[in-house]
Write a protein that holds these residues in place. Structure first.
Motif, PDB file in Angstrom:
ATOM      1  N   GLY A  59       0.797  -1.056   0.166  1.00  0.00           N
ATOM      2  CA  GLY A  59      -0.169   0.104  -0.081  1.00  0.00           C
ATOM      3  C   GLY A  59       0.963   1.428   0.020  1.00  0.00           C
ATOM      4  N   PHE A  60       1.915   1.168   0.926  1.00  0.00           N
ATOM      5  CA  PHE A  60       2.687   2.408   0.932  1.00  0.00           C
ATOM      6  C   PHE A  60       3.459   2.453  -0.599  1.00  0.00           C
ATOM      7  CE2 PHE A  60       2.724   1.764   5.340  1.00  0.00           C
ATOM      8  CZ  PHE A  60       2.254   3.055   5.869  1.00  0.00           C
ATOM      9  N   VAL A  61       3.878   1.521  -1.224  1.00  0.00           N
ATOM     10  CA  VAL A  61       4.572   1.615  -2.512  1.00  0.00           C
ATOM     11  C   VAL A  61       3.503   2.034  -3.599  1.00  0.00           C
ATOM     12  CG1 VAL A  61       5.603   0.028  -4.424  1.00  0.00           C
ATOM     13  CG2 VAL A  61       6.250  -0.208  -1.999  1.00  0.00           C
ATOM     14  N   ALA A  62       2.140   1.662  -3.503  1.00  0.00           N
ATOM     15  CA  ALA A  62       1.146   2.000  -4.516  1.00  0.00           C
ATOM     16  C   ALA A  62       0.943   3.438  -4.083  1.00  0.00           C
ATOM     17  CB  ALA A  62      -0.098   1.393  -4.270  1.00  0.00           C
ATOM     18  N   LEU A  63       1.006   4.069  -2.818  1.00  0.00           N
ATOM     19  CA  LEU A  63       0.662   5.439  -2.538  1.00  0.00           C
ATOM     20  C   LEU A  63       1.908   6.300  -3.204  1.00  0.00           C
ATOM     21  CD1 LEU A  63      -0.759   7.926  -1.180  1.00  0.00           C
ATOM     22  CD2 LEU A  63       0.630   7.350   0.654  1.00  0.00           C
ATOM     23  N   TRP A  64       2.987   5.934  -2.908  1.00  0.00           N
ATOM     24  CA  TRP A  64       4.192   6.522  -3.575  1.00  0.00           C
ATOM     25  C   TRP A  64       4.062   6.661  -4.965  1.00  0.00           C
ATOM     26  CZ3 TRP A  64       8.231   5.136  -6.816  1.00  0.00           C
ATOM     27  CH2 TRP A  64       9.355   6.022  -6.967  1.00  0.00           C
ATOM     28  N   LEU A  65       3.668   5.696  -5.612  1.00  0.00           N
ATOM     29  CA  LEU A  65       3.601   5.459  -7.211  1.00  0.00           C
ATOM     30  C   LEU A  65       2.636   6.524  -7.633  1.00  0.00           C
ATOM     31  CD1 LEU A  65       4.088   1.916  -8.270  1.00  0.00           C
ATOM     32  CD2 LEU A  65       5.677   3.822  -8.612  1.00  0.00           C
ATOM     33  N   MET A  66       1.489   6.418  -7.010  1.00  0.00           N
ATOM     34  CA  MET A  66       0.271   7.280  -7.266  1.00  0.00           C
ATOM     35  C   MET A  66       0.546   8.702  -7.216  1.00  0.00           C
ATOM     36  SD  MET A  66      -1.910   5.232  -8.574  1.00  0.00           S
ATOM     37  CE  MET A  66      -0.545   4.255  -9.226  1.00  0.00           C
ATOM     38  N   ILE A  67       1.472   9.137  -6.272  1.00  0.00           N
ATOM     39  CA  ILE A  67       1.655  10.724  -6.060  1.00  0.00           C
ATOM     40  C   ILE A  67       2.685  11.032  -7.137  1.00  0.00           C
ATOM     41  CG2 ILE A  67       2.800  12.383  -4.310  1.00  0.00           C
ATOM     42  CD1 ILE A  67      -0.057  11.611  -3.731  1.00  0.00           C
ATOM     43  N   ARG A  68       3.542  10.033  -7.382  1.00  0.00           N
ATOM     44  CA  ARG A  68       4.910  10.405  -8.296  1.00  0.00           C
ATOM     45  C   ARG A  68       4.137  10.559  -9.718  1.00  0.00           C
ATOM     46  NH1 ARG A  68      10.052   9.542  -9.015  1.00  0.00           N
ATOM     47  NH2 ARG A  68      10.987   8.647 -10.914  1.00  0.00           N
ATOM     48  N   PHE A  69       2.880   9.895 -10.061  1.00  0.00           N
ATOM     49  CA  PHE A  69       2.323   9.981 -11.233  1.00  0.00           C
ATOM     50  C   PHE A  69       1.045  10.818 -11.223  1.00  0.00           C
ATOM     51  CE2 PHE A  69       3.950   5.380 -12.032  1.00  0.00           C
ATOM     52  CZ  PHE A  69       5.089   5.926 -12.496  1.00  0.00           C
ATOM     53  N   SER A  70       0.825  11.793 -10.304  1.00  0.00           N
ATOM     54  CA  SER A  70      -0.440  12.461  -9.930  1.00  0.00           C
ATOM     55  C   SER A  70      -0.329  13.673 -10.756  1.00  0.00           C
ATOM     56  CB  SER A  70      -0.436  13.024  -8.625  1.00  0.00           C
ATOM     57  OG  SER A  70       0.660  13.878  -8.413  1.00  0.00           O
ATOM     58  N   LEU A  71       0.593  14.034 -11.421  1.00  0.00           N
ATOM     59  CA  LEU A  71       0.496  15.141 -12.422  1.00  0.00           C
ATOM     60  C   LEU A  71       0.746  14.718 -14.100  1.00  0.00           C
ATOM     61  CD1 LEU A  71       3.083  17.779 -10.851  1.00  0.00           C
ATOM     62  CD2 LEU A  71       0.730  17.453 -10.444  1.00  0.00           C
ATOM     63  N   ALA A  72       0.449  13.491 -14.113  1.00  0.00           N
ATOM     64  CA  ALA A  72       0.369  12.931 -15.503  1.00  0.00           C
ATOM     65  C   ALA A  72      -0.887  13.401 -16.297  1.00  0.00           C
ATOM     66  CB  ALA A  72       0.341  11.403 -15.660  1.00  0.00           C
ATOM     67  N   SER A  73      -1.786  13.546 -15.565  1.00  0.00           N
ATOM     68  CA  SER A  73      -3.193  14.061 -16.284  1.00  0.00           C
ATOM     69  C   SER A  73      -3.276  15.460 -16.737  1.00  0.00           C
ATOM     70  CB  SER A  73      -4.489  13.819 -15.109  1.00  0.00           C
ATOM     71  OG  SER A  73      -5.568  14.412 -15.827  1.00  0.00           O
ATOM     72  N   PRO A  74      -2.760  16.272 -16.078  1.00  0.00           N
ATOM     73  CA  PRO A  74      -2.706  17.830 -16.818  1.00  0.00           C
ATOM     74  C   PRO A  74      -1.537  17.747 -17.557  1.00  0.00           C
ATOM     75  CG  PRO A  74      -1.863  17.728 -14.312  1.00  0.00           C
ATOM     76  CD  PRO A  74      -2.422  16.504 -14.427  1.00  0.00           C
TER      77      PRO A  74
ATOM     78  N   GLY B 186       6.176   9.945 -17.315  1.00  0.00           N
ATOM     79  CA  GLY B 186       7.414  10.328 -17.216  1.00  0.00           C
ATOM     80  C   GLY B 186       7.470  11.644 -16.783  1.00  0.00           C
ATOM     81  N   ARG B 187       6.842  12.647 -17.636  1.00  0.00           N
ATOM     82  CA  ARG B 187       6.715  14.030 -17.722  1.00  0.00           C
ATOM     83  C   ARG B 187       6.290  14.087 -15.826  1.00  0.00           C
ATOM     84  NH1 ARG B 187       8.506  18.360 -17.811  1.00  0.00           N
ATOM     85  NH2 ARG B 187       7.238  19.862 -18.711  1.00  0.00           N
ATOM     86  N   SER B 188       5.334  13.415 -15.487  1.00  0.00           N
ATOM     87  CA  SER B 188       4.849  13.621 -13.896  1.00  0.00           C
ATOM     88  C   SER B 188       6.080  13.429 -13.078  1.00  0.00           C
ATOM     89  CB  SER B 188       3.549  12.966 -13.783  1.00  0.00           C
ATOM     90  OG  SER B 188       3.434  13.034 -12.347  1.00  0.00           O
ATOM     91  N   ALA B 189       6.859  12.255 -13.443  1.00  0.00           N
ATOM     92  CA  ALA B 189       7.768  11.672 -12.548  1.00  0.00           C
ATOM     93  C   ALA B 189       8.769  12.783 -12.153  1.00  0.00           C
ATOM     94  CB  ALA B 189       8.252  10.343 -13.145  1.00  0.00           C
ATOM     95  N   LYS B 190       9.168  13.493 -13.584  1.00  0.00           N
ATOM     96  CA  LYS B 190      10.317  14.495 -13.700  1.00  0.00           C
ATOM     97  C   LYS B 190       9.940  15.555 -12.534  1.00  0.00           C
ATOM     98  CE  LYS B 190      12.364  13.108 -17.954  1.00  0.00           C
ATOM     99  NZ  LYS B 190      12.587  13.574 -19.248  1.00  0.00           N
ATOM    100  N   LEU B 191       8.437  15.957 -12.896  1.00  0.00           N
ATOM    101  CA  LEU B 191       8.008  17.334 -11.956  1.00  0.00           C
ATOM    102  C   LEU B 191       7.998  17.091 -10.612  1.00  0.00           C
ATOM    103  CD1 LEU B 191       5.294  18.423 -14.646  1.00  0.00           C
ATOM    104  CD2 LEU B 191       7.517  19.467 -14.045  1.00  0.00           C
ATOM    105  N   VAL B 192       7.703  15.909 -10.222  1.00  0.00           N
ATOM    106  CA  VAL B 192       7.376  15.583  -8.884  1.00  0.00           C
ATOM    107  C   VAL B 192       8.526  15.410  -8.090  1.00  0.00           C
ATOM    108  CG1 VAL B 192       6.211  13.985  -7.171  1.00  0.00           C
ATOM    109  CG2 VAL B 192       5.249  14.700  -9.208  1.00  0.00           C
ATOM    110  N   ARG B 193       9.651  14.952  -8.760  1.00  0.00           N
ATOM    111  CA  ARG B 193      11.053  14.521  -8.327  1.00  0.00           C
ATOM    112  C   ARG B 193      11.715  15.460  -7.335  1.00  0.00           C
ATOM    113  NH1 ARG B 193      14.148  13.525 -12.825  1.00  0.00           N
ATOM    114  NH2 ARG B 193      13.308  11.533 -12.864  1.00  0.00           N
ATOM    115  N   GLY B 194      11.991  15.161  -6.099  1.00  0.00           N
ATOM    116  CA  GLY B 194      12.251  16.020  -5.150  1.00  0.00           C
ATOM    117  C   GLY B 194      11.348  16.898  -4.381  1.00  0.00           C
ATOM    118  N   SER B 195       9.939  16.718  -5.059  1.00  0.00           N
ATOM    119  CA  SER B 195       8.871  17.529  -4.268  1.00  0.00           C
ATOM    120  C   SER B 195       7.738  16.460  -3.943  1.00  0.00           C
ATOM    121  CB  SER B 195       8.404  18.474  -5.254  1.00  0.00           C
ATOM    122  OG  SER B 195       9.576  19.457  -5.408  1.00  0.00           O
TER     123      SER B 195
END
Length: 411
Positions: free
Chosen positions: A260-275, A289-298
């Motif tokens: 569940g923690f891993v899934a949560l981490w992935l969902m937040i990492r990809f949370s900006l993929a929609s816009p 991939g774009r979402s992962a880059k924007l979320v990295r470090g934040s």
């Protein structure tokens, strides 16, 4: 409307795009030429920014564009940061948590006809489908066996299967409604940032080419989440089948929590993929991939803002939904007590009255959650790529960031 974004990210444009590169869609060759063409100011010339307005990529760093450096020097000379332009619902600079939430609410308040029209339409359609399914199909299924200690294994299995089926179908319909609302509200919010209104028809025309991809993206994210959790609990299930029931149950619980923690981490990492998919006209994989880059470090910041927005939206919606639920139970055939003893047999009165409350709640949650996600995406791009310069020019502030007098007007 904001044009599609160039997808090339490996180099930084050293000069503004030329007229041959303007338009709503850039070809890959045009984007490549824009990235590598050195067109800096010649001797005796003054640099005048003529970058393509819209959602262009403006990275910052040691070799940042000259207008960005001028703006920074101007801020230092005045003893503080220069004022930020605010052509729409947010100032064009890195945003705080309150500004992101306020921007989502301001979008709903300023463009309420379009926002509430979209939310109401989607909510009514999805809720009608849910009511019909629960009243005509799932109302005949019984889950009483789940509360009966003397129920047989077959009865428990059948009741659990019915409950999972009804919940899964309702979740699927709600998910489809959420995707449709998100697609349309993304366009509305992106225009609101520029201070430009958009009708429901215009929002649909802009979002329609990407809707199928957005469905694919959302379903892929759901499959990833369920797949990760399934992998986490699988060892426990296998151990339980092998004969160690208690050990298998404990292992399944631990595995499920970790997954569940891993899934949560992935969902937040990809949370900006929609816009990213809707505004940059990206494909599904590139949007992830774009979402992962924007979320990295934040990650923690994005997680905290998304969580706060979800809590606020659901609390406000619950203030409306819960009274309607009690009212629906009281208006049911045998009153509130009869509803509690009904064993899940929901009457049409209860379904219709509670459905009205759900529609009103969705009208609140859709704009807030979608707006916060879009504004988080814009905020991350402002922080990493100086997107504020492109947005200012798209809003008509042609000299924004050039250091000339009045260039930051509008803040």
């Amino acid at each position: 409307m904001p044009p599609a974004l160039p997808t090339r990210r490996t180099a930084r444009p050293r000069a503004a795009a030329g007229p041959d590169q303007q338009g709503s869609k850039w070809s890959q060759s045009s984007a490549r030429r824009a990235v590598v063409r050195p067109t800096g100011p010649g001797p005796g010339q003054t640099r005048h920014p003529t970058a393509r307005p819209g959602w262009g990529n403006r990275p910052v760093g040691p070799n940042a564009p000259a207008d960005t450096a001028v703006r920074r020097r101007l801020g230092q000379r005045l003893g503080g940061p220069p004022p930020a332009a605010k052509p729409g619902v947010i100032p064009l600079r890195p945003l705080g948590v309150g500004e992101i939430l306020d921007g989502a609410v301001s979008t709903m308040r300023t463009y309420w006809r379009t926002v509430l029209g979209i939310s109401l339409t989607v909510a009514v359609v999805t809720q009608i489908l849910v009511i019909l399914l629960e009243g005509l199909v799932f109302n005949d299924t019984s889950t009483e066996a789940l509360d009966d200690p003397s129920a047989t294994l077959d009865e428990l299995t059948r009741a659990m299967g019915d409950a999972m089926l009804s919940s899964g179908v309702v979740f699927l319909i709600s998910l489809i409604g959420t995707v449709a609302a998100t697609a349309l509200l993304t366009t509305v919010t992106s225009r609101a940032v520029l201070g430009k209104s958009v009708t429901t028809g215009e929002a649909w025309r802009d979002a329609r080419p990407q809707v199928a991809k957005l469905f694919g993206l959302i379903f892929l994210l759901v499959l990833i989440a369920f797949g990760v959790v399934a992998v986490g609990i699988l060892p426990g299930i296998l151990v339980a089948i092998a004969g160690s029931g208690d050990g298998g149950a404990a292992l399944a619980v631990l595995g499920g929590l970790g997954a569940g923690f891993v899934a949560l981490w992935l969902m937040i990492r990809f949370s900006l993929a929609s816009p990213a998919l809707m505004l940059e006209k990206q494909g599904i994989v590139k949007s992830l991939g774009r979402s992962a880059k924007l979320v990295r470090g934040s990650w923690w910041r994005v997680f905290g803002i998304q969580l706060l927005a979800t809590i606020i939206a659901n609390v406000v919606a619950s203030i409306v939904v819960i009274p309607f639920t009690f009212l629906a139970a009281a208006l049911s055939g045998d009153g509130f007590t009869g509803f509690l003893n009904s064993g899940g047999d929901l009457g049409w009165t209860f379904l219709v009255v509670s459905g009205i409350g759900s529609v009103i709640g969705a009208m609140i949650t859709f704009p807030i959650t979608a707006g916060v996600t879009v504004l988080l995406y814009i905020d991350q791009r402002i922080r990493r790529e100086a997107l504020d310069l492109e947005l200012a020019r798209a809003a008509g502030l042609q000299d924004y960031g050039s250091g000339t007098p009045g260039s930051t007007a509008g803040g």
